[in-house]
Write a protein that holds these residues in place. Structure first.
Motif, short mmCIF file in Angstrom:
data_model
loop_
_atom_site.label_atom_id
_atom_site.label_comp_id
_atom_site.label_asym_id
_atom_site.label_seq_id
_atom_site.Cartn_x
_atom_site.Cartn_y
_atom_site.Cartn_z
N SER A 138 54.23 28.76 -42.40
CA SER A 138 55.06 29.40 -41.36
C SER A 138 55.65 28.46 -40.39
O SER A 138 56.30 29.01 -39.78
N LYS A 171 58.36 31.15 -40.13
CA LYS A 171 58.42 31.86 -38.86
C LYS A 171 59.07 30.76 -38.06
O LYS A 171 59.62 31.29 -36.86
N LEU A 204 62.15 35.53 -42.35
CA LEU A 204 60.94 35.83 -41.26
C LEU A 204 60.77 35.19 -40.13
O LEU A 204 59.97 34.99 -39.17
#
Length: 539
Positions: free
Chosen positions: A480, A509, A528
């Motif tokens: 992430s 992210k 994302l």
């Protein structure tokens, strides 16, 4: 004579029902069976089922905001808790459900409270404006606060005065206090002074907290907490501070268990840490995690015994990880792993591992640690680090001036199965062309890091960026956060068009890069992405 095949739970003998229910989860019993049958009600109201109630859902422990449904929680608060609250001695709560649960009964026997997702938002709601809970706070003697705040903008001293002080002043009779961060993340540390020390109950016998600087640790041992027998402290930074002056010469006879963990390196080990340890004459258990720099000699078993252990005649358990770095231009002698190992003859029968690496004539490091390894951090691991399993380590940094080969990353994936954060500092690639398939061994297996969420490649050669982003070589299903050189990222992803690197980028992210970026290309390749940072220097 007919045989009835429909045998219900409440038809069984009391002893069998009791045995079955004891095998089930406490909350499952109370949610599912309470109110169904008078006989079952009487059984599950037994104090063995209601001593500890855990209202923290599995989803909340995996960093998901979802929790127990409001409908089910309301039913429990209105129908169940008023009938069993007198048996409850331990409560494990989330801040979102704290008010409803604590208001559902008077809990005359409640002495232990564990609160998840503790943050500054709950202070006015439950610790200032809600005076109805004061009687419960007064009877708590074991308190655990699990913070979910990370990188808060509030200064640590302000957070201490406005949050910690307000919260702890309500708990007048604490004997055990633990404040920690959720999911192995940082949380706002204590920043102490002579005034804020008053927040701690003088009856404390066990304290586990994180502090900002080493002076905060010294302040807590300066005579205010004379009953303290167990002190577990995480120190952000061990640096020399000229003021204030604390009582450094008095012994600490009451202290039986001490744990000191500091992930940042320090050059003040000999001046600050050793004198503190020498005051703990009656210590029985000692845990140390330290990264020491700028020494003229390595920290070995002889040093540990002569400077620390010899002062602790009652010590029976010693758990440690200590790395020491020497940075001198001329080395009189290069010690081997065996040389260091032979110095550990007085470590309370603990097995010890030693690993020495010489990067250059003026840059070298020695790792020494006891087994089993229980810490979650390891830093500056090189090619020559011992091949063994580290089930507790979630945070790892790799550093070497010799190239990391493919088999080294296979070893890392196997040795650190729960790895959450990985940083690679190596600007020397293996002598292979990263895009030439003729140099790829067909027997190589794809390496998977199933729990890796944060990857720092900012000081990695482009070869290693390709190694980790190319799905044919590495699979990162949970990634992430990515920290990387933007120009090298462009090359590896072929200006954000390469299919083989798209999969490992798809879950990112947060992206941190050096220099300006083309937002349109980046957002297309990282679908994302929630935020990005353009850093003049790497963080």
């Amino acid at each position: 004579m007919t045989l009835d095949n429909n045998i219900y739970l409440y038809n069984l003998p009391y002893e069998i029902i009791f045995f079955i229910l004891k095998k089930l989860d406490n909350m499952d019993i109370l949610y599912s069976l309470f109110g169904m049958n008078h006989r079952l009600d009487n059984i599950i109201q037994d104090k063995i089922f209601t001593t500890m109630l855990n209202f923290v859902s599995i989803s909340s422990l995996t960093n998901d905001i979802s929790s127990i449904s409001d409908r089910m929680l309301d039913r429990f608060c209105y129908n169940v808790l008023p009938r069993i609250h007198y048996n409850v001695k331990h409560l494990i709560l989330e801040s979102t459900s704290m008010g409803r649960i604590l208001h559902a009964g008077s809990y005359p026997n409640l002495t232990e409270l564990k609160l998840f997702n503790f943050n500054q938002e709950i202070i006015p709601r439950y610790f200032i404006d809600d005076s109805h809970l004061q009687h419960i706070y007064n009877q708590i003697n074991d308190l655990t606060l699990i913070s979910n705040e990370n990188n808060t903008e509030m200064h640590s001293k302000d957070y201490t005065n406005n949050i910690y002080t307000v919260a702890l002043n309500l708990f007048k009779n604490l004997t055990h206090l633990t404040i920690a961060g959720a999911f192995n993340k940082d949380y706002p540390p204590f920043s102490l002074d002579n005034l804020s020390l008053n927040m701690f109950s003088s009856t404390l016998t066990k304290l586990s907290i994180r502090v900002n600087i080493f002076n905060d640790c010294l302040a807590l041992l300066d005579g205010h907490l004379q009953q303290l027998t167990t002190f577990i402290v995480y120190v952000n930074s061990i640096v020399y501070e000229s003021s204030p002056s604390y009582m450094l010469n008095n012994d600490l006879p009451s202290l039986k268990v001490f744990s000191l963990t500091s992930y940042d390196d320090t050059d003040q080990y000999d001046m600050l840490v050793v004198p503190l340890l020498q005051r703990m004459l009656n210590l029985e258990e000692l845990t140390l995690y330290l990264r020491v720099t700028r020494r003229t000699i390595f920290i070995d078993g002889t040093h540990i015994y002569n400077k620390i252990l010899i002062h602790m005649l009652q010590l029976h358990t010693f758990t440690f990880y200590i790395s020491s770095e020497k940075r001198i231009e001329v080395l009189p002698l290069r010690l081997s792993n065996s040389d260091i190992q032979r110095t550990f003859t007085n470590t309370l029968n603990r097995q010890v591992v030693c690993s020495v690496h010489y990067f250059s004539d003026f840059d070298n490091i020695c790792h020494v640690f006891s087994l089993p390894f229980t810490f979650d951090h390891l830093e500056k691991i090189s090619n020559h680090f011992p091949n063994m399993i580290f089930n507790s380590v979630t945070y790892l940094t790799l550093y070497d001036i010799i190239p990391f080969q493919y088999k080294f990353f296979v070893q890392i994936a196997q040795a650190f199965p729960l790895l959450n954060y990985l940083s690679i500092n190596n600007d020397e690639p293996p002598s292979l062309n990263i895009y030439n398939s003729r140099f790829i061994d067909k027997s190589w297996l794809t390496i998977e890091y199933p729990y890796l969420t944060s990857l720092d490649l900012s000081f990695a050669h482009i070869y290693y960026i390709n190694q980790f982003l190319n799905e044919k070589k590495t699979i990162l299903p949970s990634l992430s956060e990515l920290i990387v050189d933007y120009e090298r990222l462009k090359v590896v992803t072929k200006n954000f068009t390469r299919e083989k690197t798209r999969r490992n980028c798809a879950t990112v992210k947060r992206l941190s890069v050096k220099g300006s970026i083309n937002l349109e290309n980046v957002y297309r390749y990282f679908p994302l992405l929630l935020n990005y940072e353009c850093c003049p220097n790497y963080i």
